[in-house]
Design an enzyme around this catalytic site. Structure first.
Site, mmCIF file in Angstrom:
data_model
loop_
_atom_site.group_PDB
_atom_site.id
_atom_site.type_symbol
_atom_site.label_atom_id
_atom_site.label_comp_id
_atom_site.label_asym_id
_atom_site.label_seq_id
_atom_site.Cartn_x
_atom_site.Cartn_y
_atom_site.Cartn_z
ATOM 1 N N ALA A 163 0.830 -1.201 0.000
ATOM 2 C CA ALA A 163 0.000 0.000 0.000
ATOM 3 C C ALA A 163 0.869 1.258 0.000
ATOM 4 C CB ALA A 163 -0.914 -0.002 1.219
ATOM 5 N N GLY B 286 1.178 -5.745 0.910
ATOM 6 C CA GLY B 286 0.282 -5.965 -0.216
ATOM 7 C C GLY B 286 0.993 -6.393 -1.483
ATOM 8 N N GLU C 287 1.178 -10.035 -1.098
ATOM 9 C CA GLU C 287 -0.185 -10.556 -1.233
ATOM 10 C C GLU C 287 -0.594 -10.628 -2.696
ATOM 11 O OE1 GLU C 287 -2.793 -9.539 2.561
ATOM 12 O OE2 GLU C 287 -1.773 -7.736 1.818
ATOM 13 N N GLU D 257 2.971 -6.526 7.900
ATOM 14 C CA GLU D 257 1.929 -5.647 8.442
ATOM 15 C C GLU D 257 1.900 -5.564 9.959
ATOM 16 O OE1 GLU D 257 0.304 -6.837 4.345
ATOM 17 O OE2 GLU D 257 1.513 -7.749 5.937
#
Length: 259
Positions: free
Chosen positions: A65, A110, A113, A133
């Site tokens: 992010a 992310g 991910e 995270e």
């Protein structure tokens, strides 16, 4: 306004490049929308048989992010952005065509991910990855807590998520997170080679095989075998199946049309 996603298609292989190298290819709102638009076009382009996703430059695949952008957001805007990241990551998972993540540099949060939602992960030997995270007061929110345990087992995934550990490419390979580690200068060459090996096969077969594997992995074996049978039956009346039989009998390479 600059474009943050570039797509090139050659011989049935689409290479989707994240082009925010100056920001470690972090997932800004604009980039997320561009990724989804690109995947929407790819989804319905039957000339595209395999997809490679990578980052521009050698430093970052995707840093996750865009935290700088997030600083100025309200709580509601943050929730919407997190949902958009989840939708985008899922888009790679549900894309009809096989997707290879060519991890050219750091893939944290992310970014990892996104790679986990792809079918195959190939990493540069200089890459570093991690679901980081919990070090930021949050948890993986775009499928990481679900996809990583399914890939490497719950115990190992919990250790990596709880510690926010950052892994080298070789460590990621040892964990089973990536399937290939290659020299950085050979990454796209090797990704294309693997993609070509896939693209030489019947495209409808690739689509149905991906569907059978992905859906079957989420259920019990009896249901999974029914899913496989349905996927198989979808191919019985295709021109490609008949072409495959003819080519085998005639001892030549099949020419598949995706019909």
């Amino acid at each position: 306004m600059p474009n943050f996603v570039n797509v090139e298609v050659t011989e049935g292989i689409a290479i989707l490049v994240l082009t925010r190298a100056e920001s470690a290819n972090a997932l800004s709102i604009q980039m997320l929308h561009e990724i989804n638009n690109a995947l929407e076009r790819i989804q319905y382009d039957r000339s595209i048989r395999v997809v490679i996703v990578t980052g521009d430059g050698e430093k970052a695949f995707c840093a996750g992010a865009d935290l700088k952008e997030r600083k100025g957001m309200s709580e509601e805007e943050v929730r919407k952005t997190v949902a958009l990241i989840g939708k985008t990551v899922d888009h790679f998972d549900t894309l009809s065509q096989p997707v290879i993540a060519a991890i050219n540099g750091v893939a944290f949060g992310g970014g990892l991910e996104l790679a986990l939602a792809c079918d195959i992960r190939m990493a540069s030997n200089t890459a570093k990855i991690g679901l980081t995270e919990t070090a930021l007061g949050i948890i993986p929110g775009a499928g990481g807590t679900q996809r990583l345990p399914r890939l490497i087992g719950a115990g190992k995934a919990k250790e990596l998520i709880y510690t926010a550990r950052r892994l080298t490419a070789d460590e990621a390979y040892a964990y089973g997170i990536v399937e290939h580690v290659v020299p950085s200068q050979q990454l796209i060459v090797e990704a294309k080679r693997l993609a070509t090996e896939m693209a030489n096969n019947a495209p409808l077969s690739l689509i149905q095989a991906k569907k059978a594997i992905n859906q079957g992995m989420q259920t019990d074996i009896a249901t999974a075998l029914q899913i496989e049978s349905l996927a198989y039956n979808h191919l019985l009346n295709t021109e490609d199946r008949l072409e495959g039989l003819r080519a085998f009998q005639e001892k030549r390479q099949p020419i598949y049309s995706g019909k």
